[in-house]
Motif scaffolding. Sequence first.
Motif, mmCIF file in Angstrom:
data_model
loop_
_atom_site.group_PDB
_atom_site.id
_atom_site.type_symbol
_atom_site.label_atom_id
_atom_site.label_comp_id
_atom_site.label_asym_id
_atom_site.label_seq_id
_atom_site.Cartn_x
_atom_site.Cartn_y
_atom_site.Cartn_z
ATOM 1 N N UNK A 156 -25.018 21.605 -47.040
ATOM 2 C CA UNK A 156 -26.064 22.247 -46.236
ATOM 3 C C UNK A 156 -25.618 22.185 -44.774
ATOM 4 N N UNK A 157 -25.558 23.349 -44.127
ATOM 5 C CA UNK A 157 -25.073 23.379 -42.739
ATOM 6 C C UNK A 157 -26.245 23.393 -41.755
ATOM 7 N N UNK A 158 -26.001 22.791 -40.610
ATOM 8 C CA UNK A 158 -26.992 22.734 -39.510
ATOM 9 C C UNK A 158 -28.356 22.251 -40.012
ATOM 10 N N UNK A 159 -28.360 21.100 -40.642
ATOM 11 C CA UNK A 159 -29.594 20.535 -41.191
ATOM 12 C C UNK A 159 -30.377 19.819 -40.098
ATOM 13 N N UNK A 160 -31.666 20.157 -39.963
ATOM 14 C CA UNK A 160 -32.553 19.479 -39.019
ATOM 15 C C UNK A 160 -33.193 18.284 -39.712
ATOM 16 N N UNK A 161 -32.915 17.093 -39.225
ATOM 17 C CA UNK A 161 -33.517 15.898 -39.809
ATOM 18 C C UNK A 161 -34.947 15.731 -39.307
ATOM 19 N N UNK A 162 -35.672 14.831 -39.964
ATOM 20 C CA UNK A 162 -37.063 14.589 -39.572
ATOM 21 C C UNK A 162 -37.154 13.923 -38.207
ATOM 22 N N UNK A 163 -36.047 13.374 -37.709
ATOM 23 C CA UNK A 163 -36.064 12.669 -36.427
ATOM 24 C C UNK A 163 -35.522 13.518 -35.275
ATOM 25 N N UNK A 164 -35.326 14.798 -35.536
ATOM 26 C CA UNK A 164 -34.926 15.683 -34.457
ATOM 27 C C UNK A 164 -33.444 15.967 -34.363
ATOM 28 N N UNK A 165 -32.604 15.055 -34.849
ATOM 29 C CA UNK A 165 -31.170 15.286 -34.770
ATOM 30 C C UNK A 165 -30.739 16.345 -35.773
ATOM 31 N N UNK A 166 -29.688 17.087 -35.404
ATOM 32 C CA UNK A 166 -29.128 18.112 -36.270
ATOM 33 C C UNK A 166 -27.804 17.615 -36.837
ATOM 34 N N UNK A 167 -27.672 17.708 -38.162
ATOM 35 C CA UNK A 167 -26.440 17.312 -38.839
ATOM 36 C C UNK A 167 -25.601 18.564 -39.050
#
Length: 633
Positions: A519-530
């Motif tokens: 999964x690309x450009x995943x937004x985490x629940x804490x705001x950071x983007x993976x």
Amino acid sequence: MNRLNSLFCHIGRISYVARTTISCRGSPGNITRSEWQHLQWQRYCTKAVVQEIDRKDGTVETQALQPFSEIHTSKTVASVLNLFYKYQYRYGSCDVVASFNQIHINSKNTSGRSIVLSKHPKFHLLCEFTRRKLHTFSVDELLELLSSAVKIKKFLGDSGGIQLEQLLNHTTLTLERSVESLTIDKLLVILECCMETRLKMKFLHKRFVDVLIPAIEQGDNPSLLTRSFYVCAHFGVKSSVIAKLESWLIHHFNLLSIEQICKVCNAFHKLNRRCPELRELLGQRAAQIGLDNLTEEQVLSLIKSYTYRPLIVDELFDEVCKYVVKNISDISSYSIGQIARALSSMRYYDKSLADVIESRMIDKGYKKGDISIQSIGDILYAFARWNHSPAPLLLKKLISRIERYIKSAKNIIYPPLITSIWALIVLDVYPHRIITAILDDKIVSEVRKYGTNATQAQLFQIDLAMQLERPELHVDGLSMSHKSHFLKSINKFSTEGSVFQHSVQRTLEYLFNGSQYYWKELKTAYGYSVDIAVMKDLDNTLLLPKINTLRSKNKPTHYERVAIEVDGPYHFLHNSTNLVGESMMKHRLLRLIGWTVVQIPYFDWEKLHSDDERMKYMKEKLFGDGPMNIKTF
């Protein structure tokens, strides 16, 4: 007629020299004393003119008048205005220009600045008198008057009043009548004055372009052309003209002095073009000449000109670091902070510079009033970007200074304060009392209402790091309402994947036989983007990723979440393999919320020249030496 004009020009000088011979032995009852004195002065001047005609026999030659000597010897603004008020009927154009020049000189003194010119009636009278007499001024006198008036307005700000603004407007309108006769030097003087004010003189632009093109083709005056480049960039003159100036500068950059290089570099942020070739040549030329003759303000403006459209010139940045190290005791804390922040924003790290700044801060930075919260924020931001951990003594002093600022400041400036705390947390330092104070609901509401996106994002990261890394301190964090609002600010900094990231994704497609396993450009629940997210079970088997599982706040127990961080050059310090501070903080916090971070640095990827090498590299990064298993259901 010319002889009469010349004679009347001498009237003021003759009467002024002889003013002590006019006495008052009694005045008639039907006029005032001042009116009687004025009448006596007129009679004296008439007699002087007659005597002059008789003596010269009508052959008087025109001579340039000099201003009253008393104007130049006046030490205060009030004395200049009093002199004008007393002898205004004798003032010519040269006296008016000299008065404005002297007002500007005296305004620099504390005694001169204490006068609010906008409320001074004699200054109003001087402006009005000058405005009525502008038609008698020569072009050179108008230019000198415009220059002096602009300097006064720039120095005194709004205290100059509307009268000074009206005088500037009327002066420019008077110059407009002579626009066709103005040379390029005089046009530059006018346009440079307009840059300091809100004056709009579009009527000059066409004339300026017409006389500038032949000057570029002639190309024998570097000073004039560098000034022209700065003016063209400011006013947005035709791009074709700017292109010609750029071409001239590229071919003749060796003729420029260090001051001219500073002026050209300061114009770059006004331009839409990046001009990398010219900027690099100018940076190398500046490094070759040396910065020893520049002031700290010029060095600061020079280095900041390379941050608007970032371009690293190693020779120039090395010279800037040497300049600061050599003159650290003479440079203000504000300039030190701004230079350090500019260098760190471009990821340029010099350990000797950081050590010298640290020593200076330990010696002087903790004294009350010696360093502002803005300078503290700039220096700590630079240390955080560089991952340069200051000495414990310095940290203690700075934290104490920030605490005093929060307690004593009537109007808190939030951006540098929040930046200071954010930088301390990046350096893994948690000042409990300061963080508790900054997370107060009143301050948070102010930041939410008036803060920039960057400030709001930093405040969110402060709260997140506090909850994840120091839960034992039991600090009351942000409310859910504030968190959801600040998350939007963080999302505004998200960027699309780079070419490097797309290359990594393509390699994973070859390795996994499809794109369904990441999964690309995943937004985490804490705001950071993976950048790229994958899932594995505890047996190192690749799983189909589930969005709800990846975004869950709960730490995984029977599976592993892997964050593949594709770190390009902007994630590392210049010419180094060390990450910048915020990237290290991101990796640190991702691990705390249950992610396994796999870093793919650009300098490793550049060594791989085939798809097979890249797939082998990614397999070792994700699965180690063991086999790669993929769960297909």
